[in-house]
Design a protein around this motif. Structure first.
Motif, mmCIF file in Angstrom:
data_model
loop_
_atom_site.group_PDB
_atom_site.id
_atom_site.type_symbol
_atom_site.label_atom_id
_atom_site.label_comp_id
_atom_site.label_asym_id
_atom_site.label_seq_id
_atom_site.Cartn_x
_atom_site.Cartn_y
_atom_site.Cartn_z
ATOM 1 N N LEU A 64 0.868 -1.174 0.000
ATOM 2 C CA LEU A 64 0.000 0.000 0.000
ATOM 3 C C LEU A 64 0.905 1.223 0.000
ATOM 4 C CD1 LEU A 64 -2.711 1.477 0.231
ATOM 5 C CD2 LEU A 64 -2.579 1.175 2.710
ATOM 6 N N ILE A 69 0.887 10.049 4.689
ATOM 7 C CA ILE A 69 0.214 9.331 5.768
ATOM 8 C C ILE A 69 -0.297 10.292 6.839
ATOM 9 C CG2 ILE A 69 2.260 8.948 7.207
ATOM 10 C CD1 ILE A 69 -0.643 6.492 6.505
ATOM 11 N N SER A 78 -5.785 3.498 4.759
ATOM 12 C CA SER A 78 -4.834 2.458 5.169
ATOM 13 C C SER A 78 -5.488 1.466 6.120
ATOM 14 C CB SER A 78 -3.606 3.095 5.842
ATOM 15 O OG SER A 78 -2.954 3.976 4.957
ATOM 16 N N GLU A 82 -6.031 -2.500 5.326
ATOM 17 C CA GLU A 82 -5.453 -3.504 6.233
ATOM 18 C C GLU A 82 -6.517 -4.453 6.749
ATOM 19 O OE1 GLU A 82 -4.065 -5.521 9.700
ATOM 20 O OE2 GLU A 82 -5.627 -3.980 9.763
ATOM 21 N N LEU A 94 3.157 -0.986 4.218
ATOM 22 C CA LEU A 94 2.748 0.407 3.995
ATOM 23 C C LEU A 94 3.960 1.272 3.688
ATOM 24 C CD1 LEU A 94 0.646 2.716 4.098
ATOM 25 C CD2 LEU A 94 1.054 2.822 6.579
ATOM 26 N N ASN A 96 5.098 5.393 2.372
ATOM 27 C CA ASN A 96 4.646 6.781 2.280
ATOM 28 C C ASN A 96 5.598 7.548 1.368
ATOM 29 O OD1 ASN A 96 3.178 9.243 3.284
ATOM 30 N ND2 ASN A 96 5.236 9.716 4.024
#
Length: 330
Positions: A64, A69, A78, A82, A94, A96
C-alpha cells in the motif's frame, strides 16, 4: 533459530518429509506426521516464509503506497485496506511517498523485490505521466488519482461533482466573494477546482483569489494570511484537502476574524479536529472505508483473474453541512 534440518534430525526423517508435512501433503504416514509435528513444536520452528514464497512465486503480502500518511484521508484508507487484507489472510506493507516521485520509485521497486502479490497506491503526477514506460507484472489498483491506463483498476471520487456541490452550498448561503486554495501534487485538486469554477460560472460569479500550492498546513496558512491582509478579502474560502483546511482555519483565527461571519470555510475529508473546533467544519466526506475495501477487492480479483478487463469505480462524496459555512449573521 531452528532450521528445517534440525526438525528433520529430531524427527528422524528427511528434510523432504518435513516439507511435505508443512505443505500438508497427503503422502505422509500418520505416525511420521505426528513425529514431525512434535519436533516442530519442541524446537519452536518457524518456516522461512520468504524462501517458501520465492519458490511459489507469490506472497501473502500486498503493498500500500500512499502519498501522505499525515493526511487523515490516507490514514483512514490504510486502515480499511489492512482490515480487508487481513480478512483474506494477507499482510500489508505500507509505504509513504510524501508526493516525491523518487521515493515512489524506490518503494515500488522495494515492493517488487519483496515479491508482493499486488499493490494499491495513490500515484504521483510523474508516475501517471510515465506509466506507459513502466514495466511490471505485479497487479496495481490506483486510488484517489486518475491515471491514463487501459490495464489498471481504479477507485476514485467524483471530484468535479463534489467541488460543484460544495460551492453551490456556499452560494445558497449567501456568499459571493470566493477564494480557492488547491494542492499541486495530484489530479484530485484540479478536478475539485473545475467543479468550484463551474459552480461559480453557472451562477455568474468569479473567484476573487485562487492559489495552487503544496498541499500542506503551512502553505494553507501563509496564502490565507496574505489574502486576509488585502482590502478585497474573500468572504468564503474553498480548500481541496484537509491539511490546507487546517492551515486556513488557523490563519482566520490568528487574524481575529470569525468563522463564518467574516469568512466561511469548506473543505474535504473527515478529520478528528474538524468537529471539535467551533464552529465545526463543513466538508465533503469521502467514503474511505468503501474506497479501501473496494480497492482491496479489485486487487484480489486481479490477482486471481489477471486477464479480466480493468474496472474504474467512481464513488460519491457526502456533503456534511456544519457551522463553518452557515449564513453569516452580519
Amino acid at each position: 533459530m531452528a532450521s528445517i534440518k534440525d526438525v528433520a534430525q529430531a524427527a528422524g526423517v528427511s528434510t523432504a518429509t518435513v516439507s511435505r508435512v508443512l505443505a500438508n501433503k497427503s503422502r505422509v504416514h500418520a505416525e511420521t506426521r505426528k513425529r514431525v509435528a512434535e519436533a516442530i513444536e519442541r524446537l519452536n520452528y518457524r518456516p522461512n516464509l520468504i524462501a517458501r514464497s520465492l519458490r511459489a512465486q507469490k506472497t501473502a503480502k500486498i503493498g500500500l503506497v500512499v502519498s501522505d500518511i499525515r493526511n487523515p484521508f490516507f490514514t483512514a484508507i490504510s486502515r480499511a485496506v489492512e482490515d480487508a487484507a487481513y480478512e483474506q489472510g494477507y499482510s500489508v506493507l505500507l509505504c509513504n511517498t510524501d508526493e516525491n516521485p523518487e521515493k515512489e520509485e524506490l518503494y515500488l521497486n522495494l515492493l517488487h523485490d519483496e515479491n508482493v502479490a499486488g499493490i494499491i497506491f495513490s500515484p504521483t503526477q510523474k508516475f501517471g505521466a510515465s506509466l506507459k514506460s513502466y514495466k511490471s507484472t505485479i497487479p496495481f489498483v490506483a486510488i484517489d488519482r486518475y491515471v491514463e491506463s487501459k490495464h489498471m483498476d481504479m477507485v476514485l471520487l467524483d471530484n468535479v461533482a463534489a467541488g460543484y456541490e460544495l460551492t453551490v452550498h456556499l452560494i445558497e448561503n449567501g456568499y459571493r466573494k470566493f477564494a480557492g486554495i488547491f494542492g499541486n501534487a495530484s489530479t484530485t485538486a484540479p478536478e475539485r477546482r473545475r467543479g468550484f469554477q463551474m459552480a461559480l460560472g453557472d451562477n455568474h460569479l468569479s473567484p476573487v483569489a485562487e492559489s495552487i500550492v503544496e498541499p500542506r498546513i503551512k502553505q494553507g496558512y501563509e496564502v490565507t494570511m496574505s489574502w486576509l491582509a488585502q482590502d478585497q478579502k474573500p468572504d468564503a474560502i474553498f480548500t481541496s484537502n484537509s491539511l490546507l483546511t487546517a492551515g486556513v482555519f488557523q490563519a482566520i483565527r490568528d487574524s481575529k476574524l470569525n468563522v463564518p461571519n467574516d469568512v466561511a470555510l469548506v473543505g474535504f475529508d473527515e478529520t478528528t479536529w474538524g468537529t471539535l473546533v467551533d464552529p465545526p467544519i463543513t466538508i465533503i466526506a469521502q467514503p474511505t472505508e468503501e474506497i479501501g475495501r473496494t480497492a482491496t477487492e479489485l486487487l484480489f480479483q486481479r490477482i486471481t483473474e489477471p486477464g479480466r478487463s480493468p474496472k474504474t469505480v467512481i464513488l460519491k462524496g457526502k456533503l456534511l453541512q456544519r457551522g463553518s459555512s452557515g449564513p453569516p449573521n452580519n
